[in-house]
Design a protein around this motif. Structure first.
Motif, short mmCIF file in Angstrom:
data_model
loop_
_atom_site.label_atom_id
_atom_site.label_comp_id
_atom_site.label_asym_id
_atom_site.label_seq_id
_atom_site.Cartn_x
_atom_site.Cartn_y
_atom_site.Cartn_z
N ASP A 248 -5.99 -7.35 -4.81
CA ASP A 248 -4.82 -6.46 -4.78
C ASP A 248 -4.88 -5.56 -3.55
O ASP A 248 -5.23 -4.38 -3.63
CB ASP A 248 -4.76 -5.63 -6.06
CG ASP A 248 -3.49 -4.77 -6.14
OD1 ASP A 248 -2.59 -4.95 -5.28
OD2 ASP A 248 -3.40 -3.93 -7.06
N ASP A 249 -4.53 -6.11 -2.40
CA ASP A 249 -4.55 -5.33 -1.16
C ASP A 249 -3.50 -4.21 -1.18
O ASP A 249 -3.72 -3.13 -0.64
CB ASP A 249 -4.30 -6.25 0.05
CG ASP A 249 -5.44 -7.22 0.27
OD1 ASP A 249 -6.56 -6.93 -0.19
OD2 ASP A 249 -5.21 -8.28 0.90
N GLU A 250 -2.36 -4.48 -1.82
CA GLU A 250 -1.30 -3.48 -1.89
C GLU A 250 -1.78 -2.24 -2.66
O GLU A 250 -1.54 -1.09 -2.24
CB GLU A 250 -0.07 -4.06 -2.59
CG GLU A 250 1.09 -3.07 -2.71
CD GLU A 250 2.21 -3.58 -3.61
OE1 GLU A 250 3.12 -2.78 -3.92
OE2 GLU A 250 2.17 -4.77 -4.01
N GLY A 251 -2.44 -2.48 -3.79
CA GLY A 251 -2.97 -1.37 -4.60
C GLY A 251 -4.02 -0.57 -3.85
O GLY A 251 -4.06 0.66 -3.95
N THR A 252 -4.87 -1.26 -3.09
CA THR A 252 -5.90 -0.58 -2.31
C THR A 252 -5.27 0.29 -1.23
O THR A 252 -5.70 1.43 -1.01
CB THR A 252 -6.86 -1.61 -1.68
OG1 THR A 252 -7.48 -2.38 -2.71
CG2 THR A 252 -7.95 -0.90 -0.87
N ARG A 253 -4.25 -0.25 -0.55
CA ARG A 253 -3.56 0.53 0.49
C ARG A 253 -2.91 1.78 -0.11
O ARG A 253 -2.93 2.86 0.50
CB ARG A 253 -2.50 -0.33 1.19
CG ARG A 253 -3.06 -1.33 2.17
CD ARG A 253 -1.96 -1.90 3.07
NE ARG A 253 -0.97 -2.62 2.30
CZ ARG A 253 -1.04 -3.93 2.01
NH1 ARG A 253 -2.08 -4.64 2.43
NH2 ARG A 253 -0.09 -4.51 1.31
#
Length: 319
Positions: A248-253
């Protein structure tokens, strides 16, 4: 004897629920004037005392009241020794008042964040601290740690939403009227995503300072929190041993955008032999067959879908 003991407590100013103030010379002269007058009107006497000395009594009350504030326990050593990294982490976070502390499990994340909150409380004067934890089991653990810093927090364990709202309103009033310098609310991540904190929005409490500590902050990168992330928190501190969200790159960003970047990192490698007992971490590789790998990928995809759907309420079309 019971009445005598109670009177002595009140007279000496040691009664738990009653504040006792000294009178000044002007008060005594007023009492004497009315007590020797022909009218001898008790009601008039007290009305005059109230009108003439209300400000004086307010000042005495303000000077004598014990306002709760977060205080770092004297037994904590966070600038030297095995836990010197706590002091370095606090300093790094205080530079911006936002950021993520990536500290290995056992490295003292909880106490580090409360030390940082204590520093903010001392700087700002009045602070409303919200601590969001991933599970109900952690509510009591955090409450115990907060008490060691001199504050009795609102622990929402086994409380209804209306009971929590009532206590929040009391805490807000205590800060506004300077009865308290710090109030602490401990809630779950799910409660943080709800409308529970909507009362903080708006100009009514714009003069107060709000701080959020997100425990296991990687869990707050979910769609539910992204959609309803409170913006009134001036100070934001994220805690996690591993803040990056898997798959989940979006959540990390979002976590980095909302809480701020990682301002301090204390790895497991740094902790072992320092604040953690030495041990060997040995990885044993397990190789899957082609069939097992297919099953692994299929199950992983199902887990991702379930994790996504868990952020929506029952009955939602994506559930």
């Amino acid at each position: 004897n019971e009445f005598v003991a109670r009177f002595e407590k009140i007279w000496n100013g040691t009664h738990q629920d009653i504040l006792t103030f000294p009178v000044n010379d002007q008060t005594l002269r007023t009492i004497k004037r009315y007590s020797t007058s022909k009218e001898n009107d008790t009601k008039k006497l007290f009305k005059n005392l109230k009108d003439e000395y209300e400000d004086y009594l307010d000042e005495l009350w303000y000077a004598n009241i014990d306002r709760p504030i977060l205080k770092i326990p004297s037994y904590l050593t966070y600038r030297s020794g095995a836990y010197a990294h706590q002091g370095a982490a606090v300093d790094a976070w205080l530079e911006q008042g936002k950021g993520i502390l990536s500290i290995a499990t056992g490295g003292g994340k909880t106490l580090t964040s409360l030390i940082a909150a204590s520093k903010v409380n001392k700087q700002t004067g009045k602070l409303f601290l919200v601590i969001a934890v991933p599970t109900i089991a952690l509510l009591n653990q955090w409450a115990s740690d907060v008490k060691s810093f001199g504050i009795h927090p609102i622990n929402t364990f086994s409380q209804t939403k209306s009971e929590t709202r009532h206590q929040i309103n009391i805490s807000l009033r205590q800060l506004r009227f300077e009865v308290s310098n710090c109030e602490v609310l401990i809630i779950t991540h799910d409660a943080l995503k709800s409308d529970l904190l909507d009362v903080f929005e708006g100009p009514k409490y714009s003069d107060l300072n709000f701080m959020l500590i997100g425990d296991e902050v990687h869990n707050l990168g979910s769609k539910g929190f992204i959609r309803k992330s409170p913006q009134f928190f001036k100070y934001r501190l994220g805690l996690s041993a591993t803040y990056k969200r898997q798959f989940d790159d979006e959540g990390t960003r979002f976590l980095v955008d909302y809480f701020g970047p990682v301002v301090y990192e204390f790895s497991l490698e740094s902790a072992i032999g320092n604040c953690l007992v030495p041990y060997d971490y040995i990885v044993h590789k397990v190789y899957l067959t082609a069939s097992e790998e297919d099953d692994f990928l299929e199950i992983t995809e199902k887990i991702k879908q379930l994790a996504y759907a868990a952020n929506f309420p029952d009955g939602h079309h994506d559930k």
